[in-house]
Design an enzyme around this catalytic site. Structure first.
Site, PDB file in Angstrom:
ATOM      1  CD1 TRP A 292      -2.671   1.550   0.432  1.00  0.00           C
ATOM      2  CD2 TRP A 292      -2.060   1.860   2.561  1.00  0.00           C
ATOM      3  NE1 TRP A 292      -3.418   2.578   0.941  1.00  0.00           N
ATOM      4  CE2 TRP A 292      -3.061   2.787   2.240  1.00  0.00           C
ATOM      5  CE3 TRP A 292      -1.516   1.849   3.843  1.00  0.00           C
ATOM      6  CZ2 TRP A 292      -3.518   3.718   3.166  1.00  0.00           C
ATOM      7  CZ3 TRP A 292      -1.985   2.766   4.763  1.00  0.00           C
ATOM      8  CH2 TRP A 292      -2.974   3.693   4.425  1.00  0.00           C
TER       9      TRP A 292
ATOM     10  CG  ASP B 139      -2.132  -2.211   7.578  1.00  0.00           C
ATOM     11  OD1 ASP B 139      -3.235  -2.025   8.122  1.00  0.00           O
ATOM     12  OD2 ASP B 139      -1.747  -1.565   6.589  1.00  0.00           O
TER      13      ASP B 139
ATOM     14  CB  ALA C 232      -7.017  -1.887   6.417  1.00  0.00           C
TER      15      ALA C 232
ATOM     16  CE  LYS D 275      -9.863   0.963   4.323  1.00  0.00           C
ATOM     17  NZ  LYS D 275      -9.263   1.878   3.450  1.00  0.00           N
TER      18      LYS D 275
HETATM   19  C1  PLP Z   1      -3.445  -1.768   3.681  1.00  0.00           C
HETATM   20  C2  PLP Z   1      -4.115  -0.595   4.317  1.00  0.00           C
HETATM   21  N1  PLP Z   1      -3.795  -0.271   5.569  1.00  0.00           N
HETATM   22  C3  PLP Z   1      -4.365   0.770   6.190  1.00  0.00           C
HETATM   23  C4  PLP Z   1      -5.281   1.555   5.557  1.00  0.00           C
HETATM   24  C5  PLP Z   1      -5.801   2.755   6.317  1.00  0.00           C
HETATM   25  O1  PLP Z   1      -7.127   2.859   6.432  1.00  0.00           O
HETATM   26  P1  PLP Z   1      -7.802   4.128   7.123  1.00  0.00           P
HETATM   27  O2  PLP Z   1      -8.633   4.781   6.078  1.00  0.00           O
HETATM   28  O3  PLP Z   1      -8.591   3.540   8.241  1.00  0.00           O
HETATM   29  O4  PLP Z   1      -6.717   5.028   7.639  1.00  0.00           O
HETATM   30  C6  PLP Z   1      -5.642   1.275   4.236  1.00  0.00           C
HETATM   31  C7  PLP Z   1      -6.588   2.121   3.509  1.00  0.00           C
HETATM   32  O5  PLP Z   1      -6.699   2.163   2.336  1.00  0.00           O
HETATM   33  C8  PLP Z   1      -5.049   0.167   3.606  1.00  0.00           C
HETATM   34  O6  PLP Z   1      -5.348  -0.175   2.350  1.00  0.00           O
END
Ligand code: PLP
Length: 399
Positions: A137, A218, A220, A253
């Protein structure tokens, strides 16, 4: 006040240009496109069959309850909503929910949790390096850089094959130093959709224990892949095997509350006392950055999870989102043998086997917007657009 002789003085006007995030550029380009048939598979939000990102019904209901019952907006403190973090524990940690060596707190989204978790690592061991499988990401590297930690990249994904470069991953773990950090996607890998299977998680966990690394998970998209429990299985294996684990979690999400910024950070160390000390540092870092997390979204999530009827309905709404993702995946996978791998992957993203030129061609000729890398949002398009999307992608691959 600056005088004309202060020629070396640096003011805000001296700031260099910022290289705009390529995804933000893509959003701007797509917005500016007036073709009514345009398809936006660049942005990372869930869309339903009609192409909308609706507020979940259970969140609407929880907001009504919140509105009717909330009596004060006085400060909650650095931990945010404690009941929110308590209710998340069993969902995220499963059988480890009762482990008193694990403490969690509310954060501004998954990003806030990532930043805080890496702040904690940098405070404990500024020499620690973070192992990052690429592609990842795009926000991971800047967050890691922002706390001053070094990064070691290794290739995670074989684009042509749609598969994980597992040997390279294991070699990177084997070459790491004790105290280094292994950043892992809990489920629904973004951008590739290629998740570790159970046996791979087992081997990764074993290597982490052997090399005395700190796993940083991580997560999400819990619930967007196979199910809430299944999507957390890798994390739970790590919690069973390792004394020190960091988890950055997002509800943005799976509760569809993106802009409300709802997340949490969970930290495990070898003892309750050590975790409490670590959390005191976490609170200090949070205090320096945002002081306290925003309340509204986490309060709504808390009400959903604390109300059995709403909780059940949330599971249903989450399952509907997951089912849409997986059924669109199957439809795309069935269209062409070269896309079959998409049916074996999970979450909102996969990478099409397209060159940058082919991606640009899709943009120009078909008004289909995706990242230059070929990463696309499986559920970015409405049901009515899927057929045209598949036909255009197949045509681009044949060209
Ligand atoms: C892999 C990953 N980690 C963390 C996040 C962070 O999400 P948030 O919108 O809750 O900050 C995202 C959001 O796109 C993501 O794809």
């Amino acid at each position: 006040m600056l005088s004309e002789t202060d020629v070396s003085a640096r003011g805000l006007a001296d700031l260099p240009e910022v290289q705009s995030d390529s995804l933000l550029q893509l959003i701007a380009l797509c917005d500016a496109d007036t073709r009514p048939e345009k398809i936006d598979v660049g942005v990372g939000v869930f869309r339903d069959g009609e192409g909308r990102t609706p507020i979940l019904q259970v969140i609407k209901e929880a907001e009504r309850i919140l509105n009717a019952t909330q009596e004060t907006k006085a400060y909650l403190g650095g931990y945010g909503d404690k009941r929110f973090a308590e209710l998340l524990r069993p969902i995220l940690l499963g059988e480890h929910a009762a482990d008193h060596r694990i403490i969690g707190l509310q954060t501004p989204g998954g990003c806030g949790a990532l930043r805080l978790g890496f702040e904690l690592i940098a405070t404990a061991n500024p020499r620690a390096r973070v192992l990052v499988g690429t592609p990842t990401w795009p926000n991971h590297p800047p967050i890691i850089n922002s706390v001053g930690l070094g990064m070691v990249d290794y290739p995670y994904y074989e684009r042509g094959q749609g598969s994980i470069r597992f040997d390279d991953m294991m070699a990177a773990l084997a070459n790491a130093e004790p105290g280094d950090v292994a950043l892992l996607h809990g489920c629904c890998h973004n951008p590739t959709g290629a998740d570790l299977d159970a046996e791979q998680w087992r081997q990764v966990t074993e290597a982490i224990v052997e090399r005395r690394l700190i796993p940083f998970v991580d997560i999400a998209y819990q619930g967007f892949g196979r199910g809430l429990e299944e999507d957390a299985a890798g994390l739970r294996g790590l919690l069973a095997a390792c004394d020190e684990v960091i988890v950055a979690q997002s509800c943005d999400k799976n509760f569809s509350v993106y802009r409300d910024r709802v997340g949490s950070l969970f930290v495990k160390t070898g003892s309750r006392e050590a975790t409490e000390r670590a959390m005191a540092h976490v609170l200090q870092r949070a205090r320096e950055m945002w002081s306290m997390p925003p309340d509204h979204g986490a309060a709504a999530v808390r009400i959903v999870l604390d109300t059995p009827e709403l909780r059940d309905r949330w599971l249903g709404e989450l399952a509907a989102m997951r089912d849409r993702i997986n059924s669109v995946r199957q439809r795309i996978a069935a269209a062409d043998a070269r896309l079959a791998f998409i049916g074996r992957q999970f979450g909102m993203f996969s990478m099409l086997p397209l060159s940058k030129e082919q991606v640009l061609k899709l943009r120009e000729s078909h008004a289909i917007y995706m990242a230059d890398s070929g990463r696309f949002n499986i559920v970015g398009m409405s049901d009515g657009q899927i057929g045209r999307f598949i036909a255009a992608v197949v045509e681009a691959m044949d060209a």
